[in-house]
Design a protein around this motif. Structure first.
Motif, PDB file in Angstrom:
ATOM      1  N   TYR A 109       0.844  -1.203   0.000  1.00 14.32           N
ATOM      2  CA  TYR A 109       0.000   0.000   0.000  1.00 14.32           C
ATOM      3  C   TYR A 109       0.875   1.249   0.000  1.00 14.32           C
ATOM      4  N   PHE A 110       0.238   2.348  -0.410  1.00 14.40           N
ATOM      5  CA  PHE A 110       0.907   3.642  -0.476  1.00 14.40           C
ATOM      6  C   PHE A 110       0.040   4.639   0.277  1.00 14.40           C
ATOM      7  N   LYS A 111       0.501   5.059   1.441  1.00 15.10           N
ATOM      8  CA  LYS A 111      -0.269   6.000   2.263  1.00 15.10           C
ATOM      9  C   LYS A 111      -0.346   7.354   1.557  1.00 15.10           C
ATOM     10  N   TYR A 112      -1.512   7.991   1.616  1.00 10.28           N
ATOM     11  CA  TYR A 112      -1.689   9.287   0.964  1.00 10.28           C
ATOM     12  C   TYR A 112      -0.694  10.326   1.483  1.00 10.28           C
ATOM     13  N   GLN A 113      -0.328  10.239   2.756  1.00  9.50           N
ATOM     14  CA  GLN A 113       0.605  11.223   3.317  1.00  9.50           C
ATOM     15  C   GLN A 113       1.996  11.110   2.690  1.00  9.50           C
ATOM     16  N   ASP A 114       2.303   9.991   2.021  1.00  6.02           N
ATOM     17  CA  ASP A 114       3.599   9.815   1.366  1.00  6.02           C
ATOM     18  C   ASP A 114       3.566  10.164  -0.116  1.00  6.02           C
ATOM     19  N   ILE A 115       2.369  10.434  -0.656  1.00  3.11           N
ATOM     20  CA  ILE A 115       2.238  10.739  -2.079  1.00  3.11           C
ATOM     21  C   ILE A 115       2.373  12.239  -2.295  1.00  3.11           C
ATOM     22  N   ILE A 116       3.291  12.617  -3.173  1.00  3.85           N
ATOM     23  CA  ILE A 116       3.557  14.024  -3.467  1.00  3.85           C
ATOM     24  C   ILE A 116       2.576  14.553  -4.503  1.00  3.85           C
ATOM     25  N   SER A 117       2.387  13.785  -5.574  1.00  3.10           N
ATOM     26  CA  SER A 117       1.501  14.217  -6.662  1.00  3.10           C
ATOM     27  C   SER A 117       1.058  13.004  -7.454  1.00  3.10           C
ATOM     28  N   TRP A 118       0.032  13.196  -8.281  1.00  2.00           N
ATOM     29  CA  TRP A 118      -0.396  12.139  -9.186  1.00  2.00           C
ATOM     30  C   TRP A 118      -0.882  12.743 -10.473  1.00  2.00           C
ATOM     31  N   GLY A 119      -0.969  11.890 -11.476  1.00  2.00           N
ATOM     32  CA  GLY A 119      -1.420  12.324 -12.786  1.00  2.00           C
ATOM     33  C   GLY A 119      -1.962  11.127 -13.543  1.00  2.00           C
ATOM     34  N   SER A 120      -2.549  11.393 -14.710  1.00  2.00           N
ATOM     35  CA  SER A 120      -3.150  10.304 -15.458  1.00  2.00           C
ATOM     36  C   SER A 120      -3.313  10.657 -16.925  1.00  2.00           C
ATOM     37  N   THR A 121      -3.537   9.633 -17.717  1.00  2.00           N
ATOM     38  CA  THR A 121      -3.964   9.751 -19.104  1.00  2.00           C
ATOM     39  C   THR A 121      -5.021   8.669 -19.281  1.00  2.00           C
ATOM     40  N   ASN A 122      -5.452   8.469 -20.526  1.00  2.00           N
ATOM     41  CA  ASN A 122      -6.421   7.400 -20.749  1.00  2.00           C
ATOM     42  C   ASN A 122      -5.747   6.023 -20.787  1.00  2.00           C
ATOM     43  N   LYS A 123      -4.422   5.976 -20.577  1.00  2.00           N
ATOM     44  CA  LYS A 123      -3.695   4.699 -20.557  1.00  2.00           C
ATOM     45  C   LYS A 123      -2.898   4.457 -19.277  1.00  2.00           C
ATOM     46  N   PHE A 124      -2.702   5.510 -18.464  1.00  2.00           N
ATOM     47  CA  PHE A 124      -1.833   5.394 -17.293  1.00  2.00           C
ATOM     48  C   PHE A 124      -2.407   6.095 -16.064  1.00  2.00           C
ATOM     49  N   PHE A 125      -1.997   5.617 -14.884  1.00  2.00           N
ATOM     50  CA  PHE A 125      -2.186   6.339 -13.632  1.00  2.00           C
ATOM     51  C   PHE A 125      -0.823   6.322 -12.966  1.00  2.00           C
ATOM     52  N   THR A 126      -0.343   7.484 -12.561  1.00  2.00           N
ATOM     53  CA  THR A 126       0.987   7.583 -11.965  1.00  2.00           C
ATOM     54  C   THR A 126       0.950   8.476 -10.743  1.00  2.00           C
ATOM     55  N   PHE A 127       1.854   8.228  -9.825  1.00  2.00           N
ATOM     56  CA  PHE A 127       2.016   9.103  -8.673  1.00  2.00           C
ATOM     57  C   PHE A 127       3.455   9.044  -8.204  1.00  2.00           C
ATOM     58  N   LYS A 128       3.867  10.097  -7.505  1.00  2.00           N
ATOM     59  CA  LYS A 128       5.211  10.167  -6.937  1.00  2.00           C
ATOM     60  C   LYS A 128       5.095  10.076  -5.425  1.00  2.00           C
ATOM     61  N   VAL A 129       6.004   9.305  -4.846  1.00  2.00           N
ATOM     62  CA  VAL A 129       6.073   9.214  -3.393  1.00  2.00           C
ATOM     63  C   VAL A 129       7.408   9.779  -2.935  1.00  2.00           C
ATOM     64  N   PHE A 130       7.423  10.290  -1.700  1.00  2.00           N
ATOM     65  CA  PHE A 130       8.674  10.769  -1.126  1.00  2.00           C
ATOM     66  C   PHE A 130       9.690   9.645  -1.161  1.00  2.00           C
ATOM     67  N   GLY A 131      10.914   9.973  -1.517  1.00  2.00           N
ATOM     68  CA  GLY A 131      11.962   8.971  -1.631  1.00  2.00           C
ATOM     69  C   GLY A 131      12.202   8.199  -0.354  1.00  2.00           C
ATOM     70  N   ASN A 132      12.152   8.883   0.790  1.00  2.00           N
ATOM     71  CA  ASN A 132      12.421   8.173   2.044  1.00  2.00           C
ATOM     72  C   ASN A 132      11.353   7.122   2.346  1.00  2.00           C
ATOM     73  N   ALA A 133      10.158   7.273   1.783  1.00  2.00           N
ATOM     74  CA  ALA A 133       9.113   6.269   1.971  1.00  2.00           C
ATOM     75  C   ALA A 133       9.459   4.987   1.216  1.00  2.00           C
ATOM     76  N   MET A 134      10.324   5.104   0.205  1.00  2.00           N
ATOM     77  CA  MET A 134      10.725   3.951  -0.601  1.00  2.00           C
ATOM     78  C   MET A 134      12.210   3.634  -0.418  1.00  2.00           C
ATOM     79  N   GLN A 135      12.814   4.208   0.576  1.00  2.00           N
ATOM     80  CA  GLN A 135      14.231   4.043   0.879  1.00  2.00           C
ATOM     81  C   GLN A 135      15.122   4.505  -0.276  1.00  2.00           C
ATOM     82  N   HIS A 136      14.746   5.638  -0.875  1.00  2.00           N
ATOM     83  CA  HIS A 136      15.541   6.301  -1.900  1.00  2.00           C
ATOM     84  C   HIS A 136      15.797   7.737  -1.448  1.00  2.00           C
TER      85      HIS A 136
END
Length: 121
Positions: free
Chosen positions: A74-101
């Protein structure tokens, strides 16, 4: 722990227990969409394999695409920076420290319902 704090520090971990807010929701756990993970490789999640993405109360929850719909990660909303979409994709960015980056990480799912998912998140 303070407001918004959690015992789980990274969102990309297998779920060992049910989130308290999930139990409080009863049967209405959120809208679900079939998705395919395109990028990046995540722990316990295979690239180009179909999963169910649940838009939950506190997080986006990735489920197995079978009759059990067992949570994979799962991806907690508090860790999501932004999201976007098209008719073929759904994408979001998470803070790097949430993914150990050290930099933010983009998560990209293939789905014809990308715009719909973005509207309800």
């Amino acid at each position: 722990m303070g407001a918004g704090a959690s015992a789980v520090k990274e969102p990309n971990v297998p779920l060992g227990s049910t989130m308290a807010s999930r139990e409080a929701q009863g049967q209405d756990l959120g809208m679900e969409y079939e998705v395919t993970l395109l990028k990046p490789k995540l722990k316990d999640v295979n690239l180009n394999e179909k999963y169910i993405l649940r838009v939950g109360y506190e997080a986006l929850v990735l489920l197995k695409n079978d009759e059990t719909k067992s949570p994979v990660t799962y991806f907690k909303y508090q860790d999501i920076i932004s999201w976007g979409s098209t008719n073929k994709f759904f994408t979001f960015k998470v803070f790097g420290n949430a993914m150990q980056h050290h930099l933010p990480v983009s998560i990209i799912f293939g789905t014809p319902k990308g715009s719909e998912i973005e509207k309800i998140t």
